[in-house]
Design a protein around this motif. Structure first.
Motif, short mmCIF file in Angstrom:
data_model
loop_
_atom_site.label_atom_id
_atom_site.label_comp_id
_atom_site.label_asym_id
_atom_site.label_seq_id
_atom_site.Cartn_x
_atom_site.Cartn_y
_atom_site.Cartn_z
N PRO A 1 54.15 30.62 121.40
CA PRO A 1 54.78 30.45 120.09
C PRO A 1 53.75 30.23 118.99
O PRO A 1 52.67 29.66 119.21
CB PRO A 1 55.69 29.23 120.28
N ARG A 2 54.10 30.65 117.80
CA ARG A 2 53.20 30.53 116.64
C ARG A 2 53.21 29.10 116.13
O ARG A 2 54.26 28.50 115.93
CB ARG A 2 53.67 31.49 115.55
N TRP A 3 52.01 28.56 115.90
CA TRP A 3 51.92 27.19 115.38
C TRP A 3 52.10 27.22 113.87
O TRP A 3 51.42 27.98 113.15
CB TRP A 3 50.57 26.58 115.73
N THR A 4 53.01 26.40 113.36
CA THR A 4 53.36 26.40 111.94
C THR A 4 52.72 25.24 111.17
O THR A 4 53.04 25.03 110.00
CB THR A 4 54.88 26.33 111.77
N THR B 1 51.61 38.63 133.82
CA THR B 1 52.86 39.39 133.93
C THR B 1 54.01 38.48 134.32
O THR B 1 55.14 38.65 133.84
CB THR B 1 52.69 40.51 134.97
N TYR B 2 53.74 37.51 135.18
CA TYR B 2 54.80 36.57 135.58
C TYR B 2 55.27 35.74 134.38
O TYR B 2 56.48 35.63 134.11
CB TYR B 2 54.30 35.66 136.70
N TYR B 3 54.36 35.16 133.64
CA TYR B 3 54.74 34.31 132.50
C TYR B 3 55.22 35.13 131.30
O TYR B 3 55.84 34.56 130.40
CB TYR B 3 53.56 33.43 132.10
N LYS B 4 54.94 36.40 131.28
CA LYS B 4 55.40 37.24 130.17
C LYS B 4 56.92 37.40 130.18
O LYS B 4 57.52 37.69 129.14
CB LYS B 4 54.72 38.61 130.25
N SER B 5 57.55 37.22 131.30
CA SER B 5 59.00 37.38 131.41
C SER B 5 59.77 36.21 130.79
O SER B 5 60.99 36.30 130.64
CB SER B 5 59.42 37.54 132.87
N PHE B 6 59.08 35.14 130.39
CA PHE B 6 59.73 33.97 129.80
C PHE B 6 59.46 33.93 128.30
O PHE B 6 58.41 34.39 127.83
CB PHE B 6 59.23 32.67 130.46
N GLU B 7 60.43 33.36 127.59
CA GLU B 7 60.30 33.30 126.13
C GLU B 7 59.16 32.39 125.70
O GLU B 7 58.41 32.70 124.78
CB GLU B 7 61.62 32.83 125.52
N VAL C 1 56.27 26.26 128.22
CA VAL C 1 57.38 25.41 128.71
C VAL C 1 57.64 25.69 130.19
O VAL C 1 57.87 24.76 130.99
CB VAL C 1 58.65 25.66 127.86
N LYS C 2 57.61 26.97 130.54
CA LYS C 2 57.80 27.33 131.95
C LYS C 2 56.68 26.77 132.83
O LYS C 2 56.93 26.27 133.94
CB LYS C 2 57.89 28.84 132.08
N PHE C 3 55.46 26.85 132.34
CA PHE C 3 54.33 26.30 133.11
C PHE C 3 54.46 24.78 133.25
O PHE C 3 54.19 24.22 134.32
CB PHE C 3 53.02 26.65 132.42
#
Length: 434
Positions: free
Chosen positions: A349-352, A383-389, A393-395
């Protein structure tokens, strides 16, 4: 006596009213006949100059009992008016006669009916005003068309001059420091073809400078023994990953450092070759990185001239990095900038600019895990982590599950190593394992 006077007054008023009605009716009939038969009067008058026949007028007006009754009186009362009109019309002919006839009709109306003279004058003024407006509009159209033609001519001349200047400047042969012409592959062609070919080559060269990287190898060759080359290469985007740009009227442009960036660079420098690769200009990037990384953990800096310009986006082409792509990880928030190699990209995600951000700590944990486990091909993990938004957070969730599993395994191992008596020792508070 009073009754007789009232009767006389009524008779007198009736007589006066009848006279006024008769007079107005007579004037109306005269006007109608003048408008309808003035052309015949002109023909009869031009047949013999100075001849005015009462019989000719009587013949024309003889279309019923009423006209016979008023023919002579009409002739006698309007003799002077008709003579002036006949003289006027005898001096013109054709189109001019029709125009004068149109102008004379309102004049006769104003003479017979003075109350309409004002309206006729206003009508003439309106017609004159309308005619002047039409003339001014016509002149304005003509002047605008002239200006348009002049503009087209000037534009065509300017384009032609620019084309000639471009061919002359970019098509001229190169010269050395002494002013001598340098021979090239176009010297044997005719002069016009020489200049055109050289111009086309120059244009193609500048196009390649914009669309393609400035060099084939963006990074030097990997270090060899006895120097230490890190096993992995980490390519980072600067804007909204390490720093966030902010602009105000009071301060102008400022760049805010992301929380944890110092710890992030210091920790990963042991196992990664850190490269900052961004699409911004070097004059903006280099001062920011000097202030951000005073210890020099960032080994290489790549800016806009190292990108490919594809479909309106500056794309990072990892083929020009001169590194093994199985060991290259790209961290960026924009998928368009890494669309040539999505399998090597970790989109976060982009840091704001928020101060409570902890994204770099989670990213640091993920990258340290990859380095310590010595992953052979990082593209499988990406490739595995690319499938998550949100891969971080998934890690973090996977880390929590892994920690729970490890704690459970340690507890089971401890229970296996204890003697049976200690594992099932009774307690006053209730039996159970310790």
């Amino acid at each position: 006596m009073h009754g007789i006077q009232k009767t006389c007054v009524k008779l007198t008023s009736n007589v006066i009213t009848r006279k006024m009605v008769s007079r107005n009716l007579c004037d109306l009939i005269r006007l109608r006949q003048i408008c309808q038969y003035q052309t015949y009067t002109l023909c009869r008058t031009n047949r013999a100059p100075g001849h005015r026949s009462v019989q000719g007028f009587t013949k024309v007006w003889d279309d019923g009992p009423v006209s016979q009754k008023w023919s002579r009186s009409y002739y006698s009362s309007t003799k002077f008016l008709q003579c002036r009109q006949v003289r006027f019309y005898s001096a013109v002919s054709g189109k001019d006669a029709n125009q004068q006839q149109t102008v004379a009709t309102p004049q006769l109306l104003s003479k017979l009916f003075p109350q309409t003279a004002v309206d006729g004058t206003e009508n003439e003024q309106q017609q004159e005003k309308k005619r002047k407006e039409e003339e001014e509009e016509k002149k304005e159209k003509e002047s605008s068309w002239k200006r348009m033609k002049f503009g087209f001519v000037f534009f065509g001349f300017s384009v032609s001059a620019f084309c000639v200047y471009t061919v002359w400047v970019f098509g001229a042969p190169d010269r050395d420091a002494e002013g001598n012409i340098i021979m090239d592959e176009f010297m044997e062609l005719p002069t016009f073809q020489q200049y055109f070919r050289r111009m086309w080559k120059s244009m193609t060269y500048y196009q390649k400078m914009i669309q393609e990287p400035s060099r084939e190898k963006l990074l030097p060759d990997p270090l060899k023994y006895p120097y230490v080359q890190p096993p992995y290469t980490l390519v980072l985007e600067m804007k909204d990953v390490l720093v966030h740009p902010d602009w105000t009227y009071q301060t102008g442009w400022r760049f805010k450092k992301r929380p944890g960036v110092d710890k992030f660079l210091e920790t990963l420098a042991a196992n990664y070759e850190i490269v900052v690769f961004t699409a911004d200009q070097g004059m903006t990037v280099f001062p920011i990185l000097d202030a951000l990384d005073p210890r020099g953990y960032i080994m290489y800096r790549l800016v806009r001239d190292a990108t490919h310009f594809v479909d309106g986006h500056h794309v990072k082409n990892l083929d020009n990095l001169n590194r093994d792509l199985s060991k290259v990880i790209v961290v960026d928030w924009d998928p368009n900038s890494t669309k040539l190699h999505p399998e090597n990209t970790l989109n976060i995600p982009r840091w704001t600019g928020n101060d409570d951000d902890a994204g770099l700590y989670d990213l640091m944990a993920l990258l340290v895990t990859i380095a310590t486990t010595e992953v052979d091909d990082v593209r499988e993990v990406m490739t595995y982590y690319k499938s998550f938004e949100n891969p971080l957070v998934k890690f973090r969730e996977n880390q929590r599950l892994l920690a729970e599993q490890m704690a459970e395994r340690e507890h089971e191992e401890k229970q296996r190593n204890l003697p049976t008596v200690q594992r099932w020792r009774p307690s006053f508070l209730g039996g159970g394992a310790r």
